[in-house]
Design a protein around this motif. Structure first.
Motif, PDB file in Angstrom:
ATOM      1  N   PHE A 118      47.723  31.568  32.654  1.00  0.00           N
ATOM      2  CA  PHE A 118      46.073  30.734  33.127  1.00  0.00           C
ATOM      3  C   PHE A 118      45.160  30.446  32.440  1.00  0.00           C
ATOM      4  N   THR A 236      41.390  33.463  40.529  1.00  0.00           N
ATOM      5  CA  THR A 236      42.009  33.744  38.102  1.00  0.00           C
ATOM      6  C   THR A 236      40.637  34.258  38.178  1.00  0.00           C
ATOM      7  N   PRO A 243      41.917  36.252  30.689  1.00  0.00           N
ATOM      8  CA  PRO A 243      42.509  35.795  31.651  1.00  0.00           C
ATOM      9  C   PRO A 243      43.289  37.221  32.301  1.00  0.00           C
ATOM     10  N   THR A 246      44.400  37.702  39.140  1.00  0.00           N
ATOM     11  CA  THR A 246      44.318  37.025  40.334  1.00  0.00           C
ATOM     12  C   THR A 246      43.913  37.309  41.146  1.00  0.00           C
TER      13      THR A 246
END
Length: 260
Positions: A118, A236, A243, A246
């Protein structure tokens, strides 16, 4: 004042910080998401002394919950040595408002395999402060400190934190504190004016590949409305190190009829 005050082993009193964005007479369901994580982690510590981490949280919103004392119940659905599925419910004594199904996994060292697919987002210091009460009512949104970069209708990047304790007088884990902020996502990347269109979510699922760290929770969010009354808020999740997973929320999109 915290979001909740404990009344007993499984009973809690919601404070005004939990009042909702659509109707201040009922609870915003966001704080309950954190409370359920707190309680399943508390139950885990009672049952076993080996480390386990949460990798998925799926919440089903079964109805509104008034500003009354609530009860939490935790059950192990699928016991296991390295993986467990746990179910927890939240609501009045005779009516469940939220059901959580959570997967625990036993952690192992995969540092050499670590990698993220991500894109990062700018940190909270790079975004401007935004007051959610300019759009939303209720104590829950008023309790949030938000830094936001609005890209366009239904698209935003933002960071959220709060100095409100989850449960009065109790130590709460990082994930429980973060989970209490997850449901804010549906109100931060606004696709349509809430006075013209209501778009409450009926569920929320978070998939995590590591536990959050620090006080800020970051979101990179997209909101989509379909032609037949369905919608999706997809995010996200981030902490300040990058990250962490999700989040998705199914929406029921309901244009407001004038005069009603």
């Amino acid at each position: 004042m915290a979001y909740f005050e404990r009344l007993g082993d499984r009973r809690f009193h919601p404070t005004p910080h939990t009042t909702g964005a659509w109707d201040p007479a009922v609870q915003h369901i966001g704080p309950s998401f954190g409370l359920l994580v707190h309680e399943v982690e508390r139950d885990l510590r009672r049952r076993r002394d080996d480390p386990m981490v949460l990798s998925r949280l799926t919440y089903e919103i079964l109805g509104t919950v008034p500003m009354d004392p609530v009860a939490v119940d935790v059950q192990v659905v699928r016991p296991g040595r390295t993986i467990e599925l746990v179910e927890a419910t939240y609501g009045l004594e005779d009516r469940v408002g939220v059901r959580l199904r959570a997967w625990f996994q036993q952690p192992r060292d995969t540092t050499g395999l670590e990698g993220v697919g991500f894109d990062p987002i700018p940190g909270p210091s790079a975004m401007e402060q935004w007051d959610p009460t300019a759009v939303w009512q209720g104590g829950y949104l008023a309790s949030a400190d938000v830094r936001r970069d609005s890209v366009g209708p239904g698209r935003a990047r933002y960071w959220v934190r709060t100095d409100i304790p989850l449960v009065a007088g109790e130590q709460v884990g990082m994930l429980a504190r973060a989970a209490a902020l997850f449901d804010i996502a549906n109100g931060m990347a606004i696709r349509a004016d809430p006075s013209d269109v209501q778009f409450p979510n009926i569920d929320l699922t978070a998939h995590l590949f590591r536990e959050p760290r620090g006080e800020w929770v970051g979101f990179d969010t997209r909101v989509s409305f379909g032609p037949g009354g369905l919608g999706l808020t997809s995010s996200t999740l981030h902490d300040e190190s990058g990250p962490i997973g999700t989040l998705a929320q199914t929406l029921t999109v309901r244009p407001v009829t004038p005069g009603r």
